[in-house]
Design a protein around this motif. Structure first.
Motif: not given
Length: 399
Positions: A115, A118, A320, A328, A332
């Motif tokens: 996470a 991203g 994502n 998020a 994940q």
């Protein structure tokens, strides 16, 4: 790539290097040093994996609530505490208890790292997750190569090396990411739409992607369990079998430029990447039907590695994009927990099928699992709202 992402990549490479010192040797240590039956060793490893599943879900939720920096610190501190205990008490049953705690701590770290990647580089799309995937595989290659060498002197050195590398991971996270805590946005300032629970369509999309991902991890882990035993039945030496994993690691690192060009040229959307990647998984397992020599197994491993390089970074990248604002980490965590669950139950299911019905049926089921994953990838966005689908396609096309 952003500098913060480089710090995260170096830290995760050290993290996985430390873990890879230990995980290939767990069964040997439990069986030969602690005189535990193989069944007990298997149960302890399943306990470690179960702890990792729990840690993944907890880490994902905490990422959304307290921010990525704090979650990485919490996971690292918990793992270091367990490893410190393992350095002092590594007899029976302490080993099993500390190994379960290591599973929880490492489980917290991995979804938070995904996470975080991203969030640090949102415009990078798949590239952020691919960089994290490569860094982790470098850690696997280095740790696995050095672990046996260190253990030849003393298993105590393995525990110490693992602890020191995790301490290095903690130091890098503290130094490199403390100025980018990525705290969740204040709830009072978020629009009302962001507070709503994920729609049923997004939930179905996540479930289908995770189902395909879990099935392929269940199949992938057969290479280190039932397929490994099958190569011994075919009288392929252990040294030659180990060469297959050398091929796997070398391709993951060295073939990245070529694969990046192929993906950019022929697989511009991430949905296409997951579909094609899972289909290549099916081809790699189908190649095992008539395999009885090292060359044939090596060819299957090459195809398997290509599939892995396409799919493993693509799934967290797609998830994502699917994740609603502020979710998020949770998403994940679910993805990472799904992969761990596949690795956990894969050896049990594969071993039972191979013993009861033979390797040919097992290989056929692996092909079927990969084809089911293809179907899941084709269908996952079918029920998503049309505007979301278009936006997702536009984003994927730019990656």
């Amino acid at each position: 790539m952003p500098r913060a992402l480089w710090w995260l990549l170096v830290g995760m490479a050290l993290n996985v290097t430390g873990a890879s010192f230990l995980w290939p040797l767990n069964t040997i240590y439990l069986h030969e040093q602690l005189d535990q039956p193989l069944a007990v060793a298997g149960a302890v490893l399943m306990l470690n994996s179960g702890g990792s599943v729990i840690g993944s879900l907890v880490g994902g939720v905490l990422f959304d609530r307290i921010g990525g920096f704090r979650v990485l610190l919490a996971g690292a501190v918990l793992t270091m505490a367990a490893l410190a205990g393992l350095n002092v008490w590594h007899g029976w049953p302490h080993y099993a208890v500390f190994l379960a705690l290591v599973g929880i701590g490492s489980g917290v770290v991995f979804p938070a790292a995904s996470a975080y990647a991203g969030a640090i580089w949102p415009e990078g799309g798949r590239r952020a997750f691919n960089a994290l995937y490569v860094a982790q595989n470098i850690g696997v290659a280095v740790g696995s190569a050095l672990g046996g060498f260190v253990a030849s002197y003393s298993f105590s050195f393995v525990f110490l090396a693992n602890l020191l590398l995790y301490a290095a991971f903690l130091a890098i996270v503290t130094v490199g990411l403390r100025c980018i805590p990525l705290l969740p946005p204040a709830r009072t300032k978020r629009p009302a739409e962001a507070e709503k629970a994920p729609s049923r369509a997004v939930g179905w999309a996540l479930a289908l992607l995770c189902a395909g991902y879990g099935l392929c991890w269940l199949s992938y882990v057969q290479w280190s369990t039932t397929i490994a035993a099958y190569t011994r039945e075919l009288e392929i030496p252990v040294g030659q079998y180990s060469l297959l994993w050398t091929i796997n690691g070398a391709l993951i690192v060295l073939a990245q430029p070529v694969l990046s060009w192929v993906i950019h040229r022929f697989m511009p959307g991430m949905k296409r990447q997951t579909v094609i990647g899972f289909a290549i998984f099916a081809v790699s397992f189908a190649m095992l039907f008539g395999a009885d020599s090292l060359v044939e197994f090596a060819a299957s491993m090459v195809v398997l590695t290509i599939a892995e390089m396409i799919v493993w970074p693509a799934i967290p990248a797609v998830v994502n994009e699917l994740a609603p604002q502020g979710k998020a980490g949770l998403y994940q965590g679910i993805v990472n927990g799904t992969a761990t669950a596949g690795r956990m139950i894969g050896p049990v299911i594969g071993g039972w099928i191979a013993d009861a019905f033979g390797m040919k049926l097992l290989i056929g089921m692996l092909v079927a699992f990969a084809l089911l994953a293809v179907a899941a990838s084709l269908l996952y966005d079918r029920w998503l709202p049309r505007p979301t689908e278009k936006a997702g396609e536009k984003t994927a096309a730019t990656i």
